[in-house]
Design a protein around this motif. Structure first.
Motif, PDB file in Angstrom:
ATOM      1  N   ILE A  40      14.789  35.289  68.497  1.00 45.47           N
ATOM      2  CA  ILE A  40      15.658  34.118  69.135  1.00 45.47           C
ATOM      3  C   ILE A  40      16.772  34.309  68.724  1.00 45.47           C
ATOM      4  O   ILE A  40      17.780  34.258  69.512  1.00 45.47           O
ATOM      5  N   THR A  41      17.452  34.756  67.570  1.00 48.79           N
ATOM      6  CA  THR A  41      18.651  34.809  67.186  1.00 48.79           C
ATOM      7  C   THR A  41      19.161  36.142  67.906  1.00 48.79           C
ATOM      8  O   THR A  41      20.419  36.255  68.193  1.00 48.79           O
ATOM      9  N   THR A  42      18.366  37.134  67.821  1.00 47.71           N
ATOM     10  CA  THR A  42      19.059  38.039  68.557  1.00 47.71           C
ATOM     11  C   THR A  42      19.293  38.116  70.215  1.00 47.71           C
ATOM     12  O   THR A  42      20.372  38.293  70.656  1.00 47.71           O
ATOM     13  N   LEU A  46      22.884  38.093  71.912  1.00 51.33           N
ATOM     14  CA  LEU A  46      23.120  38.893  73.405  1.00 51.33           C
ATOM     15  C   LEU A  46      23.313  37.965  74.605  1.00 51.33           C
ATOM     16  O   LEU A  46      24.392  38.470  75.397  1.00 51.33           O
ATOM     17  N   MET A  47      23.109  36.807  74.658  1.00 51.90           N
ATOM     18  CA  MET A  47      23.524  35.888  75.812  1.00 51.90           C
ATOM     19  C   MET A  47      24.804  35.456  75.608  1.00 51.90           C
ATOM     20  O   MET A  47      25.654  35.059  76.671  1.00 51.90           O
ATOM     21  N   THR A  48      25.206  35.240  74.385  1.00 47.20           N
ATOM     22  CA  THR A  48      26.536  34.366  73.908  1.00 47.20           C
ATOM     23  C   THR A  48      27.727  35.420  74.552  1.00 47.20           C
ATOM     24  O   THR A  48      28.851  34.633  75.052  1.00 47.20           O
ATOM     25  N   LEU A  53      32.416  36.026  78.347  1.00 50.16           N
ATOM     26  CA  LEU A  53      33.157  36.638  79.221  1.00 50.16           C
ATOM     27  C   LEU A  53      33.298  36.136  80.466  1.00 50.16           C
ATOM     28  O   LEU A  53      34.509  35.919  81.029  1.00 50.16           O
ATOM     29  N   VAL A  54      32.029  35.326  81.103  1.00 51.75           N
ATOM     30  CA  VAL A  54      32.200  34.715  82.474  1.00 51.75           C
ATOM     31  C   VAL A  54      33.036  33.449  82.318  1.00 51.75           C
ATOM     32  O   VAL A  54      33.730  33.110  83.163  1.00 51.75           O
TER      33      VAL A  54
END
Length: 92
Positions: A40-42, A46-48, A53-54
Motif C-alpha cells: 500500500i505504501t509503494t 507511485l500515485m502521489t 504533476l496533474v
C-alpha cells in the motif's frame, strides 16, 4: 435525485468494503498484514507523483488563462480614457 441515490450506493459499498477489511484483518496472519502495508505504501508513493504533476499542470493552465483574460479585459479599459482625452483635446 439519481445523483443522490448513486452517491448513497457508492457510500454503502465503500462502508461495506471497510467492514469486510476490518473483519479480514483479524483472520490474516501478521506477516500478510506487514506485506500488505508495504504494498500500500509503494502504491501510494507511485500515485502521489502523477497526481501532483496533474495538479501542477491544472493550476498552471488556469493561471495562464486567467492572465490572458485579465490582460484582454484591461487593454480596452486603458485605451478608452486615452481616446476620450484625445477627442477632448482635439475639440479645444
Amino acid at each position: 435525485m439519481i445523483f443522490a441515490k448513486r452517491a448513497a450506493l457508492i457510500g454503502c459499498i465503500i462502508f461495506a468494503g471497510c467492514v469486510f477489511g476490518m473483519l479480514l484483518q483479524r483472520l490474516l496472519p501478521m506477516q500478510h498484514l506487514a506485506d500488505a502495508k508495504t504494498a500500500i505504501t509503494t502504491i501510494q508513493s507511485l500515485m502521489t507523483l502523477p497526481l501532483a504533476l496533474v495538479l501542477g499542470l491544472l493550476i498552471g493552465t488556469s493561471y495562464g488563462v486567467y492572465s490572458q483574460q485579465r490582460s484582454e479585459a484591461q487593454t480596452p479599459g486603458s485605451q478608452i480614457p486615452s481616446d476620450i482625452v484625445d477627442q477632448v483635446v482635439a475639440t479645444l
